[in-house]
Design a protein around this motif. Structure first.
Motif, PDB file in Angstrom:
ATOM      1  N   ALA A  75      -7.268  20.044 -15.397  1.00  0.00           N
ATOM      2  CA  ALA A  75      -6.074  19.288 -15.761  1.00  0.00           C
ATOM      3  C   ALA A  75      -5.398  18.700 -14.526  1.00  0.00           C
ATOM      4  CB  ALA A  75      -5.102  20.192 -16.523  1.00  0.00           C
ATOM      5  N   ARG A  76      -5.312  19.483 -13.462  1.00  0.00           N
ATOM      6  CA  ARG A  76      -4.721  18.968 -12.224  1.00  0.00           C
ATOM      7  C   ARG A  76      -5.533  17.804 -11.673  1.00  0.00           C
ATOM      8  NH1 ARG A  76      -3.810  24.771 -10.850  1.00  0.00           N
ATOM      9  NH2 ARG A  76      -1.543  25.144 -10.788  1.00  0.00           N
ATOM     10  N   ASN A  77      -6.850  17.907 -11.730  1.00  0.00           N
ATOM     11  CA  ASN A  77      -7.705  16.846 -11.226  1.00  0.00           C
ATOM     12  C   ASN A  77      -7.533  15.563 -12.031  1.00  0.00           C
ATOM     13  OD1 ASN A  77      -9.926  15.808  -9.546  1.00  0.00           O
ATOM     14  ND2 ASN A  77     -11.111  15.875 -11.432  1.00  0.00           N
ATOM     15  N   VAL A  78      -7.459  15.697 -13.361  1.00  0.00           N
ATOM     16  CA  VAL A  78      -7.238  14.515 -14.197  1.00  0.00           C
ATOM     17  C   VAL A  78      -5.885  13.894 -13.871  1.00  0.00           C
ATOM     18  CG1 VAL A  78      -6.947  13.685 -16.556  1.00  0.00           C
ATOM     19  CG2 VAL A  78      -8.737  15.348 -16.046  1.00  0.00           C
ATOM     20  N   ALA A  79      -4.851  14.727 -13.714  1.00  0.00           N
ATOM     21  CA  ALA A  79      -3.527  14.202 -13.382  1.00  0.00           C
ATOM     22  C   ALA A  79      -3.543  13.442 -12.058  1.00  0.00           C
ATOM     23  CB  ALA A  79      -2.516  15.347 -13.334  1.00  0.00           C
ATOM     24  N   ASN A  80      -4.289  13.950 -11.073  1.00  0.00           N
ATOM     25  CA  ASN A  80      -4.406  13.243  -9.804  1.00  0.00           C
ATOM     26  C   ASN A  80      -5.023  11.864  -9.983  1.00  0.00           C
ATOM     27  OD1 ASN A  80      -3.312  15.305  -8.258  1.00  0.00           O
ATOM     28  ND2 ASN A  80      -5.297  16.234  -7.784  1.00  0.00           N
ATOM     29  N   ARG A  81      -5.992  11.774 -10.867  1.00  0.00           N
ATOM     30  CA  ARG A  81      -6.720  10.515 -11.062  1.00  0.00           C
ATOM     31  C   ARG A  81      -5.894   9.467 -11.786  1.00  0.00           C
ATOM     32  NH1 ARG A  81     -12.384  12.485 -13.574  1.00  0.00           N
ATOM     33  NH2 ARG A  81     -12.658  10.211 -13.788  1.00  0.00           N
ATOM     34  N   ILE A  82      -4.896   9.884 -12.549  1.00  0.00           N
ATOM     35  CA  ILE A  82      -4.144   8.923 -13.358  1.00  0.00           C
ATOM     36  C   ILE A  82      -2.726   8.697 -12.839  1.00  0.00           C
ATOM     37  CG2 ILE A  82      -5.484   9.459 -15.422  1.00  0.00           C
ATOM     38  CD1 ILE A  82      -3.165  11.180 -16.396  1.00  0.00           C
ATOM     39  N   THR A  83      -2.366   9.353 -11.735  1.00  0.00           N
ATOM     40  CA  THR A  83      -1.005   9.242 -11.213  1.00  0.00           C
ATOM     41  C   THR A  83      -1.007   8.466  -9.906  1.00  0.00           C
ATOM     42  OG1 THR A  83      -0.523  11.424 -12.169  1.00  0.00           O
ATOM     43  CG2 THR A  83       1.060  10.532 -10.587  1.00  0.00           C
ATOM     44  N   THR A  84      -0.084   7.546  -9.768  1.00  0.00           N
ATOM     45  CA  THR A  84       0.065   6.781  -8.531  1.00  0.00           C
ATOM     46  C   THR A  84       1.518   6.846  -8.059  1.00  0.00           C
ATOM     47  OG1 THR A  84       0.723   4.623  -9.440  1.00  0.00           O
ATOM     48  CG2 THR A  84      -1.629   5.151  -9.450  1.00  0.00           C
ATOM     49  N   ASP A  85       1.737   6.411  -6.818  1.00  0.00           N
ATOM     50  CA  ASP A  85       3.123   6.205  -6.425  1.00  0.00           C
ATOM     51  C   ASP A  85       3.548   4.814  -6.896  1.00  0.00           C
ATOM     52  OD1 ASP A  85       2.131   4.337  -4.622  1.00  0.00           O
ATOM     53  OD2 ASP A  85       2.567   5.538  -2.846  1.00  0.00           O
ATOM     54  N   ARG A  86       4.792   4.445  -6.645  1.00  0.00           N
ATOM     55  CA  ARG A  86       5.312   3.185  -7.174  1.00  0.00           C
ATOM     56  C   ARG A  86       4.719   1.953  -6.491  1.00  0.00           C
ATOM     57  NH1 ARG A  86       9.369   3.092 -11.113  1.00  0.00           N
ATOM     58  NH2 ARG A  86       9.383   5.171 -12.046  1.00  0.00           N
ATOM     59  N   LYS A  87       3.932   2.184  -5.427  1.00  0.00           N
ATOM     60  CA  LYS A  87       3.227   1.081  -4.784  1.00  0.00           C
ATOM     61  C   LYS A  87       1.784   0.981  -5.272  1.00  0.00           C
ATOM     62  CE  LYS A  87       6.019   1.280  -0.569  1.00  0.00           C
ATOM     63  NZ  LYS A  87       6.010   1.451   0.916  1.00  0.00           N
ATOM     64  N   GLY A  88       1.391   1.891  -6.161  1.00  0.00           N
ATOM     65  CA  GLY A  88       0.048   1.839  -6.720  1.00  0.00           C
ATOM     66  C   GLY A  88      -0.977   2.675  -6.003  1.00  0.00           C
ATOM     67  N   HIS A  95      -8.234  10.991   2.184  1.00  0.00           N
ATOM     68  CA  HIS A  95      -8.431   9.835   3.058  1.00  0.00           C
ATOM     69  C   HIS A  95      -7.292   8.837   2.897  1.00  0.00           C
ATOM     70  CE1 HIS A  95      -9.810   7.776  -0.596  1.00  0.00           C
ATOM     71  NE2 HIS A  95     -10.580   8.813  -0.821  1.00  0.00           N
ATOM     72  N   PRO A  96      -7.171   7.859   3.819  1.00  0.00           N
ATOM     73  CA  PRO A  96      -6.067   6.902   3.788  1.00  0.00           C
ATOM     74  C   PRO A  96      -5.989   6.178   2.451  1.00  0.00           C
ATOM     75  CG  PRO A  96      -7.243   6.751   5.864  1.00  0.00           C
ATOM     76  CD  PRO A  96      -8.055   7.668   4.980  1.00  0.00           C
ATOM     77  N   GLY A  97      -4.753   5.856   2.033  1.00  0.00           N
ATOM     78  CA  GLY A  97      -4.534   5.193   0.763  1.00  0.00           C
ATOM     79  C   GLY A  97      -4.186   6.168  -0.347  1.00  0.00           C
ATOM     80  N   PHE A  98      -4.261   7.458  -0.056  1.00  0.00           N
ATOM     81  CA  PHE A  98      -3.900   8.477  -1.035  1.00  0.00           C
ATOM     82  C   PHE A  98      -2.641   9.198  -0.571  1.00  0.00           C
ATOM     83  CE2 PHE A  98      -8.153   7.572  -2.154  1.00  0.00           C
ATOM     84  CZ  PHE A  98      -8.378   8.037  -3.439  1.00  0.00           C
ATOM     85  N   PHE A  99      -1.904   9.748  -1.519  1.00  0.00           N
ATOM     86  CA  PHE A  99      -0.754  10.564  -1.178  1.00  0.00           C
ATOM     87  C   PHE A  99      -0.950  11.934  -1.808  1.00  0.00           C
ATOM     88  CE2 PHE A  99       0.167   8.773  -5.255  1.00  0.00           C
ATOM     89  CZ  PHE A  99       0.930   9.717  -5.937  1.00  0.00           C
ATOM     90  N   ALA A 100      -0.253  12.913  -1.296  1.00  0.00           N
ATOM     91  CA  ALA A 100      -0.474  14.293  -1.732  1.00  0.00           C
ATOM     92  C   ALA A 100       0.469  14.667  -2.867  1.00  0.00           C
ATOM     93  CB  ALA A 100      -0.272  15.245  -0.564  1.00  0.00           C
ATOM     94  N   ILE A 101      -0.083  15.266  -3.919  1.00  0.00           N
ATOM     95  CA  ILE A 101       0.705  15.820  -5.012  1.00  0.00           C
ATOM     96  C   ILE A 101       0.322  17.287  -5.164  1.00  0.00           C
ATOM     97  CG2 ILE A 101       1.310  15.689  -7.455  1.00  0.00           C
ATOM     98  CD1 ILE A 101       0.320  12.849  -7.515  1.00  0.00           C
ATOM     99  N   THR A 102       1.319  18.124  -5.289  1.00  0.00           N
ATOM    100  CA  THR A 102       1.069  19.525  -5.604  1.00  0.00           C
ATOM    101  C   THR A 102       1.583  19.783  -7.013  1.00  0.00           C
ATOM    102  OG1 THR A 102       1.296  20.202  -3.294  1.00  0.00           O
ATOM    103  CG2 THR A 102       1.499  21.925  -4.964  1.00  0.00           C
ATOM    104  N   TRP A 103       0.659  19.956  -7.947  1.00  0.00           N
ATOM    105  CA  TRP A 103       1.034  20.190  -9.336  1.00  0.00           C
ATOM    106  C   TRP A 103       1.203  21.679  -9.579  1.00  0.00           C
ATOM    107  CZ3 TRP A 103       2.458  15.968 -11.661  1.00  0.00           C
ATOM    108  CH2 TRP A 103       1.811  14.758 -11.410  1.00  0.00           C
ATOM    109  N   HIS A 104       2.370  22.071 -10.069  1.00  0.00           N
ATOM    110  CA  HIS A 104       2.594  23.442 -10.510  1.00  0.00           C
ATOM    111  C   HIS A 104       2.375  23.479 -12.017  1.00  0.00           C
ATOM    112  CE1 HIS A 104       4.203  24.697  -6.622  1.00  0.00           C
ATOM    113  NE2 HIS A 104       4.816  23.528  -6.591  1.00  0.00           N
TER     114      HIS A 104
END
Length: 218
Positions: A75-88, A95-104
């Protein structure tokens, strides 16, 4: 084909509904089913949105063992794949172009037998919520058994107030102001915004409709 004289309908303010079929789910479901049925025998049901049926405590990630931990990781992996920041920029990555999310996350098990359902509710305090189907209770083969998850139009009845007999010629345009239903299928995961009101229609089968609900918060 479109032409200069063809009107273009552009959907705005969409509400995401994500489905994901988990690979090699048969073995995972067998392990999850065993753990959940054992939990039902040893711990009483909680009472939240459930109308009958069994709902476990909301800490299945602690008592569900390796299969529960694996499912929450999916579920966390799917959420990472479908979530972006407001710049896309895409979700968590090294790697560059990604941002870090820690899902609890937290999760709980549900068992619905004949006549059981869940009333409309949302999941305050989370960003994504979802459900994973361990056993669809035969609904995939026989939709007349009910048990669908049903989502309420977040605009309420407003789109249908003036002319309830009219719709819009676009996907989802015929149910504006009403609800959309999705049938369970064993091995399928569904994610949706936690604020979206949803319920489970009564199950009319003679087997067990077993699912796992979860929340992902920041």
């Amino acid at each position: 084909m479109s032409s200069p004289n063809t009107p273009e309908i552009i959907p705005i303010f969409p509400t995401p509904l994500v489905t994901f079929d988990v690979a090699d789910s048969a073995a995972l479901n067998a392990d999850l089913r065993r753990v959940i049925l054992q939990r039902e025998l040893t711990h009483p049901s909680t009472q939240h949105s459930n109308l009958g049926g069994y709902q476990s405590s909301w800490d299945m990630d602690r008592w569900g063992g390796a299969p529960a931990v694996k499912l929450l990781a999916v579920a966390r992996n799917v959420a990472n794949r479908i979530t972006t920041d407001r710049k896309g920029a895409a979700g968590s990555g090294p790697h560059p172009g990604f941002f870090a999310i820690t899902w609890h996350g937290n999760m709980w098990a549900n068992i619905n037998r004949s006549g059981h359902a869940n009333e409309f509710h949302s999941h305050p305090g989370a960003y994504w919520s979802g459900v994973y189907y361990v056993d669809d209770g035969g609904i995939a083969e026989d939709p007349s058994l009910g048990g669908e998850i049903e989502f309420m139009d977040p605009r309420g009845a407003l789109p249908a107030m003036n002319a309830p007999h009219l719709g819009v010629a676009m996907p989802g345009g015929l149910t504006a102001g009403a609800t959309e239903r999705l049938s369970p299928r064993a091995g399928r995961m569904v994610l949706f915004p936690s604020w979206l009101m949803h319920q489970v229609r009564p199950y009319r089968g003679s087997a067990e409709r077993i699912s796992i609900a979860f929340n992902l918060s920041l």
